[in-house]
Design a protein around this motif. Structure first.
Motif, PDB file in Angstrom:
ATOM      1  N   LEU A  40      -6.886   9.052 -33.168  1.00  8.81           N
ATOM      2  CA  LEU A  40      -7.547   8.235 -32.393  1.00  8.81           C
ATOM      3  C   LEU A  40      -6.713   7.069 -32.694  1.00  8.81           C
ATOM      4  CD1 LEU A  40     -11.666   8.859 -33.693  1.00  8.81           C
ATOM      5  CD2 LEU A  40     -10.116   8.449 -31.483  1.00  8.81           C
ATOM      6  N   SER A  41      -5.857   6.655 -33.819  1.00 10.80           N
ATOM      7  CA  SER A  41      -5.537   5.094 -34.359  1.00 10.80           C
ATOM      8  C   SER A  41      -4.261   4.978 -33.328  1.00 10.80           C
ATOM      9  CB  SER A  41      -4.954   4.799 -35.727  1.00 10.80           C
ATOM     10  OG  SER A  41      -4.271   6.457 -36.244  1.00 10.80           O
ATOM     11  N   PHE A  42      -3.789   6.699 -32.313  1.00 15.22           N
ATOM     12  CA  PHE A  42      -2.734   6.476 -32.158  1.00 15.22           C
ATOM     13  C   PHE A  42      -2.417   5.859 -30.647  1.00 15.22           C
ATOM     14  CE2 PHE A  42       0.210   8.689 -28.758  1.00 15.22           C
ATOM     15  CZ  PHE A  42       1.093   8.070 -29.237  1.00 15.22           C
ATOM     16  N   VAL A  43      -3.861   5.528 -30.237  1.00 20.32           N
ATOM     17  CA  VAL A  43      -4.052   4.940 -29.065  1.00 20.32           C
ATOM     18  C   VAL A  43      -4.390   3.074 -29.106  1.00 20.32           C
ATOM     19  CG1 VAL A  43      -6.252   3.744 -27.311  1.00 20.32           C
ATOM     20  CG2 VAL A  43      -5.513   6.827 -28.047  1.00 20.32           C
ATOM     21  N   GLU A  44      -5.337   3.018 -30.472  1.00 18.80           N
ATOM     22  CA  GLU A  44      -4.833   1.494 -30.359  1.00 18.80           C
ATOM     23  C   GLU A  44      -3.042   1.299 -30.930  1.00 18.80           C
ATOM     24  OE1 GLU A  44      -6.849  -1.073 -33.730  1.00 18.80           O
ATOM     25  OE2 GLU A  44      -7.152   0.950 -33.925  1.00 18.80           O
ATOM     26  N   TYR A  45      -2.080   2.363 -31.628  1.00 19.16           N
ATOM     27  CA  TYR A  45      -1.189   1.709 -31.934  1.00 19.16           C
ATOM     28  C   TYR A  45      -0.065   1.758 -30.560  1.00 19.16           C
ATOM     29  CZ  TYR A  45       3.657   3.648 -33.714  1.00 19.16           C
ATOM     30  OH  TYR A  45       4.725   3.542 -34.333  1.00 19.16           O
ATOM     31  N   ILE A  46      -0.628   2.132 -29.871  1.00 19.49           N
ATOM     32  CA  ILE A  46       0.404   1.813 -28.554  1.00 19.49           C
ATOM     33  C   ILE A  46      -0.553   0.860 -27.825  1.00 19.49           C
ATOM     34  CG2 ILE A  46       0.407   3.068 -26.168  1.00 19.49           C
ATOM     35  CD1 ILE A  46       1.673   4.545 -28.765  1.00 19.49           C
ATOM     36  N   LEU A  47      -1.534   0.735 -27.743  1.00 23.50           N
ATOM     37  CA  LEU A  47      -2.422  -0.136 -27.289  1.00 23.50           C
ATOM     38  C   LEU A  47      -1.688  -1.734 -27.674  1.00 23.50           C
ATOM     39  CD1 LEU A  47      -5.922  -0.020 -26.531  1.00 23.50           C
ATOM     40  CD2 LEU A  47      -4.112  -0.243 -24.441  1.00 23.50           C
ATOM     41  N   ILE A  48      -1.147  -1.788 -29.065  1.00 25.28           N
ATOM     42  CA  ILE A  48      -0.805  -3.053 -29.579  1.00 25.28           C
ATOM     43  C   ILE A  48       0.731  -2.978 -29.199  1.00 25.28           C
ATOM     44  CG2 ILE A  48      -0.225  -3.954 -32.077  1.00 25.28           C
ATOM     45  CD1 ILE A  48      -2.222  -2.150 -33.097  1.00 25.28           C
ATOM     46  N   ILE A  49       1.098  -2.210 -29.229  1.00 27.16           N
ATOM     47  CA  ILE A  49       3.013  -2.137 -28.262  1.00 27.16           C
ATOM     48  C   ILE A  49       3.273  -2.928 -27.159  1.00 27.16           C
ATOM     49  CG2 ILE A  49       4.983  -0.698 -28.660  1.00 27.16           C
ATOM     50  CD1 ILE A  49       4.386   1.003 -30.377  1.00 27.16           C
ATOM     51  N   GLU A  50       1.887  -2.187 -26.166  1.00 25.15           N
ATOM     52  CA  GLU A  50       1.645  -2.707 -25.122  1.00 25.15           C
ATOM     53  C   GLU A  50       2.006  -4.237 -25.226  1.00 25.15           C
ATOM     54  OE1 GLU A  50      -0.082   1.402 -22.186  1.00 25.15           O
ATOM     55  OE2 GLU A  50      -1.144  -0.172 -23.437  1.00 25.15           O
ATOM     56  N   GLU A  51       0.758  -4.984 -25.341  1.00 19.50           N
ATOM     57  CA  GLU A  51       0.043  -5.544 -25.715  1.00 19.50           C
ATOM     58  C   GLU A  51       1.433  -6.805 -26.089  1.00 19.50           C
ATOM     59  OE1 GLU A  51      -2.693  -7.510 -28.496  1.00 19.50           O
ATOM     60  OE2 GLU A  51      -4.178  -6.484 -27.484  1.00 19.50           O
ATOM     61  N   LEU A  52       2.627  -6.221 -27.496  1.00 20.92           N
ATOM     62  CA  LEU A  52       3.971  -7.053 -27.602  1.00 20.92           C
ATOM     63  C   LEU A  52       4.916  -7.021 -26.522  1.00 20.92           C
ATOM     64  CD1 LEU A  52       3.772  -5.467 -30.968  1.00 20.92           C
ATOM     65  CD2 LEU A  52       3.391  -8.106 -30.353  1.00 20.92           C
ATOM     66  N   ILE A  53       4.906  -6.149 -26.025  1.00 16.65           N
ATOM     67  CA  ILE A  53       6.139  -5.983 -25.247  1.00 16.65           C
ATOM     68  C   ILE A  53       5.379  -6.150 -23.266  1.00 16.65           C
ATOM     69  CG2 ILE A  53       7.189  -4.171 -26.104  1.00 16.65           C
ATOM     70  CD1 ILE A  53       6.342  -1.707 -23.272  1.00 16.65           C
ATOM     71  N   GLN A  54       4.069  -6.073 -23.556  1.00 10.87           N
ATOM     72  CA  GLN A  54       3.317  -7.169 -22.049  1.00 10.87           C
ATOM     73  C   GLN A  54       3.642  -6.433 -20.548  1.00 10.87           C
ATOM     74  OE1 GLN A  54       4.176 -11.147 -21.765  1.00 10.87           O
ATOM     75  NE2 GLN A  54       3.634 -11.608 -23.746  1.00 10.87           N
ATOM     76  N   ARG A  55       3.603  -5.337 -21.660  1.00 15.09           N
ATOM     77  CA  ARG A  55       3.819  -3.694 -20.384  1.00 15.09           C
ATOM     78  C   ARG A  55       2.964  -2.153 -20.967  1.00 15.09           C
ATOM     79  NH1 ARG A  55       7.831  -0.808 -20.581  1.00 15.09           N
ATOM     80  NH2 ARG A  55       9.399  -0.893 -22.298  1.00 15.09           N
ATOM     81  N   GLU A  56       3.053  -1.760 -19.858  1.00 14.55           N
ATOM     82  CA  GLU A  56       1.982  -0.451 -19.926  1.00 14.55           C
ATOM     83  C   GLU A  56       3.286   0.541 -19.971  1.00 14.55           C
ATOM     84  OE1 GLU A  56      -0.809   2.343 -17.296  1.00 14.55           O
ATOM     85  OE2 GLU A  56      -1.077   0.667 -16.895  1.00 14.55           O
ATOM     86  N   ILE A  57       2.951   1.170 -21.337  1.00 16.69           N
ATOM     87  CA  ILE A  57       3.465   2.124 -21.741  1.00 16.69           C
ATOM     88  C   ILE A  57       3.697   3.404 -21.079  1.00 16.69           C
ATOM     89  CG2 ILE A  57       4.504   4.034 -23.002  1.00 16.69           C
ATOM     90  CD1 ILE A  57       4.128   1.699 -25.029  1.00 16.69           C
ATOM     91  N   PRO A  58       4.407   4.535 -19.863  1.00 17.24           N
ATOM     92  CA  PRO A  58       3.978   5.405 -19.629  1.00 17.24           C
ATOM     93  C   PRO A  58       3.683   6.778 -20.602  1.00 17.24           C
ATOM     94  CG  PRO A  58       6.088   4.603 -18.835  1.00 17.24           C
ATOM     95  CD  PRO A  58       5.998   3.653 -19.977  1.00 17.24           C
ATOM     96  N   VAL A  59       2.272   7.153 -19.994  1.00 20.90           N
ATOM     97  CA  VAL A  59       2.249   8.106 -21.237  1.00 20.90           C
ATOM     98  C   VAL A  59       3.337  10.022 -20.551  1.00 20.90           C
ATOM     99  CG1 VAL A  59       0.874  10.694 -22.462  1.00 20.90           C
ATOM    100  CG2 VAL A  59      -0.243   7.379 -22.005  1.00 20.90           C
TER     101      VAL A  59
END
Length: 83
Positions: A40-59
């Protein structure tokens, strides 16, 4: 300040907030092996990273290995970015 430094500190603060029993967190600590991030926290973790880099991270199959430590996040997602 570079985005990688600010980003790592943002992620570190988020992880330490989630785990108040920890006083510090090394950049090379495996977040999954040490159970600091669950599914569950992995999703939030990835969302934070995406916010930081301002782009979506492909799964992709290599997403977990690329995000297992703060050092790996810096290398794969934050390196060289300037705030």
């Amino acid at each position: 300040m570079t985005t990688d430094t600010a980003g790592i500190e943002t992620l570190r603060a988020w992880l330490l907030e989630k785990h108040p029993d920890l006083d510090s967190l090394d950049d090379d600590t495996d977040l999954f092996e040490n159970k600091l991030i669950d599914s569950l926290s992995f999703v939030e973790y990835i969302l934070i990273i995406e916010e930081l880099i301002q782009r979506e991270i492909p799964v992709t199959p290599d997403l977990m290995p690329k995000t297992a430590t703060l050092a790996k996040v810096r290398t794969h997602f934050l390196a060289g970015a300037v705030a």
